[in-house]
Design a protein around this motif. Structure first.
Motif, PDB file in Angstrom:
ATOM      1  N   LYS A  40       0.837  -1.207   0.000  1.00 29.59           N
ATOM      2  CA  LYS A  40       0.000   0.000   0.000  1.00 29.59           C
ATOM      3  C   LYS A  40       0.869   1.253   0.000  1.00 29.59           C
ATOM      4  CE  LYS A  40      -3.744   2.442   0.166  1.00 29.59           C
ATOM      5  NZ  LYS A  40      -4.606   2.534  -1.016  1.00 29.59           N
ATOM      6  N   ILE A  41       1.935   1.226   0.785  1.00 31.99           N
ATOM      7  CA  ILE A  41       2.845   2.377   0.816  1.00 31.99           C
ATOM      8  C   ILE A  41       3.470   2.567  -0.565  1.00 31.99           C
ATOM      9  CG2 ILE A  41       4.937   3.346   1.833  1.00 31.99           C
ATOM     10  CD1 ILE A  41       4.282   1.644   4.367  1.00 31.99           C
ATOM     11  N   ALA A  42       3.916   1.489  -1.168  1.00 35.05           N
ATOM     12  CA  ALA A  42       4.522   1.564  -2.504  1.00 35.05           C
ATOM     13  C   ALA A  42       3.508   2.066  -3.529  1.00 35.05           C
ATOM     14  CB  ALA A  42       5.068   0.199  -2.905  1.00 35.05           C
ATOM     15  N   GLN A  43       2.280   1.628  -3.404  1.00 34.42           N
ATOM     16  CA  GLN A  43       1.216   2.092  -4.298  1.00 34.42           C
ATOM     17  C   GLN A  43       1.050   3.605  -4.177  1.00 34.42           C
ATOM     18  OE1 GLN A  43      -2.643   0.355  -3.511  1.00 34.42           O
ATOM     19  NE2 GLN A  43      -3.670   1.744  -4.903  1.00 34.42           N
ATOM     20  N   LYS A  44       1.079   4.106  -2.948  1.00 38.59           N
ATOM     21  CA  LYS A  44       0.941   5.553  -2.731  1.00 38.59           C
ATOM     22  C   LYS A  44       2.105   6.313  -3.366  1.00 38.59           C
ATOM     23  CE  LYS A  44      -1.574   7.764  -1.034  1.00 38.59           C
ATOM     24  NZ  LYS A  44      -2.717   8.483  -1.636  1.00 38.59           N
ATOM     25  N   VAL A  45       3.311   5.767  -3.275  1.00 40.63           N
ATOM     26  CA  VAL A  45       4.459   6.414  -3.916  1.00 40.63           C
ATOM     27  C   VAL A  45       4.220   6.485  -5.423  1.00 40.63           C
ATOM     28  CG1 VAL A  45       6.934   6.248  -4.414  1.00 40.63           C
ATOM     29  CG2 VAL A  45       6.097   5.776  -2.102  1.00 40.63           C
ATOM     30  N   GLY A  46       3.737   5.395  -5.994  1.00 42.78           N
ATOM     31  CA  GLY A  46       3.438   5.375  -7.422  1.00 42.78           C
ATOM     32  C   GLY A  46       2.361   6.378  -7.804  1.00 42.78           C
ATOM     33  N   GLU A  47       1.307   6.440  -7.008  1.00 45.62           N
ATOM     34  CA  GLU A  47       0.224   7.394  -7.271  1.00 45.62           C
ATOM     35  C   GLU A  47       0.739   8.826  -7.220  1.00 45.62           C
ATOM     36  OE1 GLU A  47      -2.880   6.632  -4.423  1.00 45.62           O
ATOM     37  OE2 GLU A  47      -3.284   4.633  -5.230  1.00 45.62           O
ATOM     38  N   GLU A  48       1.526   9.118  -6.198  1.00 47.22           N
ATOM     39  CA  GLU A  48       2.040  10.480  -6.054  1.00 47.22           C
ATOM     40  C   GLU A  48       3.026  10.814  -7.171  1.00 47.22           C
ATOM     41  OE1 GLU A  48       0.563  12.527  -4.244  1.00 47.22           O
ATOM     42  OE2 GLU A  48      -0.473  11.191  -2.866  1.00 47.22           O
ATOM     43  N   GLY A  49       3.792   9.818  -7.615  1.00 52.07           N
ATOM     44  CA  GLY A  49       4.691  10.033  -8.746  1.00 52.07           C
ATOM     45  C   GLY A  49       3.915  10.384 -10.005  1.00 52.07           C
ATOM     46  N   GLU A  72       0.873  11.653 -10.130  1.00 53.77           N
ATOM     47  CA  GLU A  72       0.260  12.971  -9.941  1.00 53.77           C
ATOM     48  C   GLU A  72       1.286  14.088 -10.126  1.00 53.77           C
ATOM     49  OE1 GLU A  72      -1.720  12.735  -6.151  1.00 53.77           O
ATOM     50  OE2 GLU A  72      -3.151  11.253  -6.901  1.00 53.77           O
ATOM     51  N   THR A  73       2.526  13.832  -9.747  1.00 51.04           N
ATOM     52  CA  THR A  73       3.592  14.817  -9.941  1.00 51.04           C
ATOM     53  C   THR A  73       3.850  15.024 -11.428  1.00 51.04           C
ATOM     54  OG1 THR A  73       4.596  14.224  -7.819  1.00 51.04           O
ATOM     55  CG2 THR A  73       6.001  15.371  -9.392  1.00 51.04           C
ATOM     56  N   VAL A  74       3.896  13.943 -12.169  1.00 48.73           N
ATOM     57  CA  VAL A  74       4.102  14.033 -13.619  1.00 48.73           C
ATOM     58  C   VAL A  74       2.950  14.794 -14.276  1.00 48.73           C
ATOM     59  CG1 VAL A  74       4.201  12.671 -15.751  1.00 48.73           C
ATOM     60  CG2 VAL A  74       5.537  11.970 -13.756  1.00 48.73           C
ATOM     61  N   ILE A  75       1.735  14.473 -13.891  1.00 49.91           N
ATOM     62  CA  ILE A  75       0.564  15.149 -14.463  1.00 49.91           C
ATOM     63  C   ILE A  75       0.620  16.647 -14.177  1.00 49.91           C
ATOM     64  CG2 ILE A  75      -1.952  15.383 -14.267  1.00 49.91           C
ATOM     65  CD1 ILE A  75      -1.980  12.274 -13.821  1.00 49.91           C
ATOM     66  N   GLU A 105       2.404  18.390  -5.292  1.00 53.42           N
ATOM     67  CA  GLU A 105       2.526  16.959  -5.609  1.00 53.42           C
ATOM     68  C   GLU A 105       3.944  16.456  -5.352  1.00 53.42           C
ATOM     69  OE1 GLU A 105       0.123  15.012  -5.929  1.00 53.42           O
ATOM     70  OE2 GLU A 105      -1.503  16.385  -6.416  1.00 53.42           O
ATOM     71  N   ALA A 106       4.939  17.284  -5.629  1.00 55.62           N
ATOM     72  CA  ALA A 106       6.323  16.886  -5.343  1.00 55.62           C
ATOM     73  C   ALA A 106       6.513  16.685  -3.841  1.00 55.62           C
ATOM     74  CB  ALA A 106       7.300  17.927  -5.888  1.00 55.62           C
ATOM     75  N   ALA A 107       5.910  17.560  -3.043  1.00 56.68           N
ATOM     76  CA  ALA A 107       5.988  17.406  -1.584  1.00 56.68           C
ATOM     77  C   ALA A 107       5.318  16.104  -1.152  1.00 56.68           C
ATOM     78  CB  ALA A 107       5.347  18.603  -0.885  1.00 56.68           C
ATOM     79  N   ASP A 108       4.159  15.805  -1.740  1.00 59.03           N
ATOM     80  CA  ASP A 108       3.473  14.542  -1.427  1.00 59.03           C
ATOM     81  C   ASP A 108       4.341  13.341  -1.804  1.00 59.03           C
ATOM     82  OD1 ASP A 108       1.251  15.950  -0.545  1.00 59.03           O
ATOM     83  OD2 ASP A 108       0.065  15.582  -2.360  1.00 59.03           O
ATOM     84  N   LEU A 109       4.983  13.429  -2.962  1.00 56.84           N
ATOM     85  CA  LEU A 109       5.842  12.333  -3.426  1.00 56.84           C
ATOM     86  C   LEU A 109       7.012  12.116  -2.471  1.00 56.84           C
ATOM     87  CD1 LEU A 109       6.733  10.226  -5.500  1.00 56.84           C
ATOM     88  CD2 LEU A 109       7.755  12.093  -6.832  1.00 56.84           C
ATOM     89  N   ILE A 110       7.665  13.192  -2.078  1.00 60.45           N
ATOM     90  CA  ILE A 110       8.800  13.069  -1.158  1.00 60.45           C
ATOM     91  C   ILE A 110       8.337  12.501   0.181  1.00 60.45           C
ATOM     92  CG2 ILE A 110      10.506  14.391   0.174  1.00 60.45           C
ATOM     93  CD1 ILE A 110      10.707  16.226  -2.374  1.00 60.45           C
ATOM     94  N   PHE A 111       7.208  12.990   0.679  1.00 58.24           N
ATOM     95  CA  PHE A 111       6.675  12.478   1.942  1.00 58.24           C
ATOM     96  C   PHE A 111       6.433  10.971   1.855  1.00 58.24           C
ATOM     97  CE2 PHE A 111       2.899  11.086   4.255  1.00 58.24           C
ATOM     98  CZ  PHE A 111       3.301  11.317   5.557  1.00 58.24           C
TER      99      PHE A 111
END
Length: 107
Positions: free
Chosen positions: A37-46, A48-51, A64-70
């Motif tokens: 689930k944590i890995a999935q969230k990293v993927g989702e945030e990645g 969203e950052t690209v978008i 989104e970059a802040a969310d990705l780093i978090f």
């Protein structure tokens, strides 16, 4: 405030909350759901950052970059990898051509 100081405080907060009450802590809730689930969230945030980057919305990109780093830091914590190890790897690569560095990893 130093950027490294912010990251160090965030890392400490994540570590502190990791095994906390999932009903009171988002970090604890993610950890309770497991590594996938944590890995999935990293993927989702990645994604969203690209978008956000492609949309050209600077404020959205920063958020989104802040969310990705978090979420990346939550993942690293779950795997007991200190952020300092990531920084050390970046330091090791500094001054090396990206092409040369990537080639060295394939050997």
């Amino acid at each position: 405030m130093e950027h490294g100081e912010i990251l160090a405080r965030l890392e400490a907060t994540i570590a502190e909350r990791r095994l906390g009450d999932p009903s009171a802590s988002y970090v604890a809730k993610l950890n309770a759901k497991g590594l996938a689930k944590i890995a999935q969230k990293v993927g989702e945030e990645g994604t969203e950052t690209v978008i956000a980057a492609l949309a050209g919305d600077r404020k959205e990109l920063v958020g989104e970059a802040a969310d990705l780093i978090f979420h990346l830091m939550v993942l690293l914590s779950a795997k007991d990898v200190p952020f300092a190890e990531v920084l050390a790897e970046l330091a090791r690569r500094e001054g090396t051509s990206g092409i040369a560095e990537k080639a060295s990893r394939s050997n």
